[in-house]
Every structure is written in C-alpha cells, then in structure tokens.
Scaffold this active site. Structure first.
Site, mmCIF file in Angstrom:
data_model
loop_
_atom_site.group_PDB
_atom_site.id
_atom_site.type_symbol
_atom_site.label_atom_id
_atom_site.label_comp_id
_atom_site.label_asym_id
_atom_site.label_seq_id
_atom_site.Cartn_x
_atom_site.Cartn_y
_atom_site.Cartn_z
ATOM 1 N N ARG A 187 0.844 -1.204 0.000
ATOM 2 C CA ARG A 187 0.000 0.000 0.000
ATOM 3 C C ARG A 187 0.876 1.250 0.000
ATOM 4 N NH1 ARG A 187 -4.537 0.271 4.380
ATOM 5 N NH2 ARG A 187 -5.207 1.999 3.041
ATOM 6 N N CYS A 245 -0.937 6.115 8.921
ATOM 7 C CA CYS A 245 -1.371 4.868 8.280
ATOM 8 C C CYS A 245 -2.443 5.248 7.272
ATOM 9 C CB CYS A 245 -1.871 3.876 9.329
ATOM 10 S SG CYS A 245 -3.195 4.532 10.387
#
Length: 289
Positions: A187, A245
């Site tokens: 990611r 995050c």
C-alpha cells in the site's frame, strides 16, 4: 491507593486473568474489521457471542472516532467532550486500570490505548496477542453484558502537541522529522489500495508496517523494538517521530511499540493517508521511497 501493579503498555493474558473482577479494572473489547463489508458490525457481533468476562465493547467508528471534518480522514480523532462521555459510559475513572484487546495483533486496541494516553490516562495497556492468545490459553469467556457504574463525564484534554494535521506533517518533514507509514508495504508503494481512492504515500514518509512490531502474533520484546526503532530514529529523539497509516488507527500500534521500548513521545498524523488525499493538490509518491 491501588495495591496492584500499573500496566502502561502491554499485559499478558495470564496477568489479566489473575486480576479479573478486581476493583478499578476496566476491560475493553475493540475488535473490528476495516476492509470487509460487515466490518462496522462484525466486531460487536462477535463480542455479543463471547468476550473476556466483564469487557465492554469499544466500537471503532462510534466510540473511538469523531464526526467527519475536512482533512480528518476516515476515522477522525474524537472531540474531548464526546470522548469524556464515552469513558464515563464505560465506568472509566482517573484511577482505573484499563486493558484493551482486539482479535489478535493489537491494531484496533492500540487506537483506544492512544486515545486514553493522549487524554492523560497512564494506566492503560494492550492485551498482548489479543483474544487469540487469551483463547489459546483456555482462559474464560462469557457473553454477559457488563454492568456499568453510574459516573459523570470528567473534563479531559488531549495532548495536542502530539496530534498532527497535514500542515504540521509538511512542516515536520521540512524540518527533518521522521514520518513512519504503518500500512503494509504494497500500500505504501502504491501497488494496491483496497480502501482509499488514491494509492501511494506522503512524499518523504518512510515505510514501517505495523506488522514489523510483531513476532508470532505478539509484540516483539522491548529490547528488540528499542533496537529497531533506534535504527530508524538514527539519533533523533522519539518526539521527532510522527506515525501515520490509512486513517490514524493502525499507526497507533507504533506508539504502543515505541512506548513499550522506552521510546515514548511520538506523534500521530490523525487524518493519515485518507485525510492527505482529501486535497487533490497535495503531492502523492509511489514506489519504495
């Protein structure tokens, strides 16, 4: 006066089991699933079936997040008055020992830990290994809803010096600060993006998946975590680290791990990637760095 040991980062299943039912202990079940259609309700449904005796359910979106605001991302940091009411609803007082767990790796439990710690509540710990470790040791479970003592919400104030928005993150990077991205490497690199509409990372952020804090489903030793984070810090103090995050949830795992390693004081980019990409003018990086 509390005659028991105070837990401030991690606690083992056997330690928690030995203290169940004692005055002042509050246990929170923070199970959740981010990337599934049933995620918003699956954790609470599982809690209703079986949980650590006496555990209250802490819903990520209802209890551990606030109302949306521009740049706040998918899981906005809650307001102080609202979070104070949430704590009162669980019977958490200033002298409570709070223990939080989730299904296994501590990612959602860490969000509750971070909220409490930044609200000035030191006696909060994550159950190391979560409910999976609890079950593996054959410890008791029940399905009863816990009784909540009547209590008034007490005023609280978050340590805003450790909470970062996009502008502060940009200034932090410009000053040479370290921004650690806790998402999985693929990611971060922009190879896949299962949740947010844009793939990639904040330019200048370093990749440190929160899973790197774990070994065999539990947090690594404080010594090993200290070594690994000290290498990343490269001489910086812990306060020069900001964790991020996807939405300010799993980044909290880094704050728990660093505190357990004796490196307390890192900040949190509360909006994280989902907040960053709300402004299409902000730059996006892909690849390894």
């Amino acid at each position: 006066m509390n005659p028991h040991e105070t837990w401030t980062t991690l606690v083992s299943p056997t330690q928690l089991a030995a203290r169940l039912g004692t005055p002042g202990l509050v246990v929170l079940d923070a199970r959740f699933a981010l990337a599934t259609a049933s995620g918003a309700g699956s954790g609470e449904a599982d809690w209703r079936v079986a949980h650590v005796p006496g555990a209250h359910y802490a819903h990520l979106e209802r209890d551990l997040s606030g109302a949306h605001a521009p740049g706040a991302g998918r899981h906005p940091w809650p307001g102080e008055a609202a979070f104070a009411r949430t704590l009162a609803g669980w019977g958490i007082a200033g002298d409570s020992q709070v223990v939080v767990y989730d299904a296994a790796d501590g990612a959602f439990a860490a969000r509750a830990w971070c909220l409490l710690r930044l609200a000035g509540h030191a006696a909060v710990a994550v159950l190391d290994g979560g409910l999976a470790a609890w079950r593996a040791q054959g410890l008791p479970l029940d399905a009863a809803s816990p009784l909540v003592p009547q209590s008034l919400a007490q005023p609280l104030a978050f340590d805003r010096s450790r909470l970062f928005d996009a502008a502060r993150v940009q200034a932090h990077l410009a000053e040479g600060g370290l921004l650690l991205d806790a998402r999985a490497g693929e990611r971060y690199r922009g190879e896949v993006e299962p949740i947010d509409r844009v793939a990639g990372h904040v330019p200048g952020a370093r990749s440190r998946p929160y899973a790197a804090n774990l070994g065999d489903g539990r947090f690594k030793s404080s010594t090993r975590l200290a070594s690994e984070f000290s290498t990343l810090l490269d001489g910086r103090p812990p306060g020069d680290v900001v964790a991020m995050c996807g939405s300010g949830v799993t980044a909290c795992h880094h704050l728990v791990a660093m505190a357990h390693a004796g490196l307390d004081g890192a900040g949190l980019y509360t909006g994280s990637w989902s907040g960053w990409i709300e402004d299409p003018a902000r730059p996006v990086a892909t690849g390894a760095g």
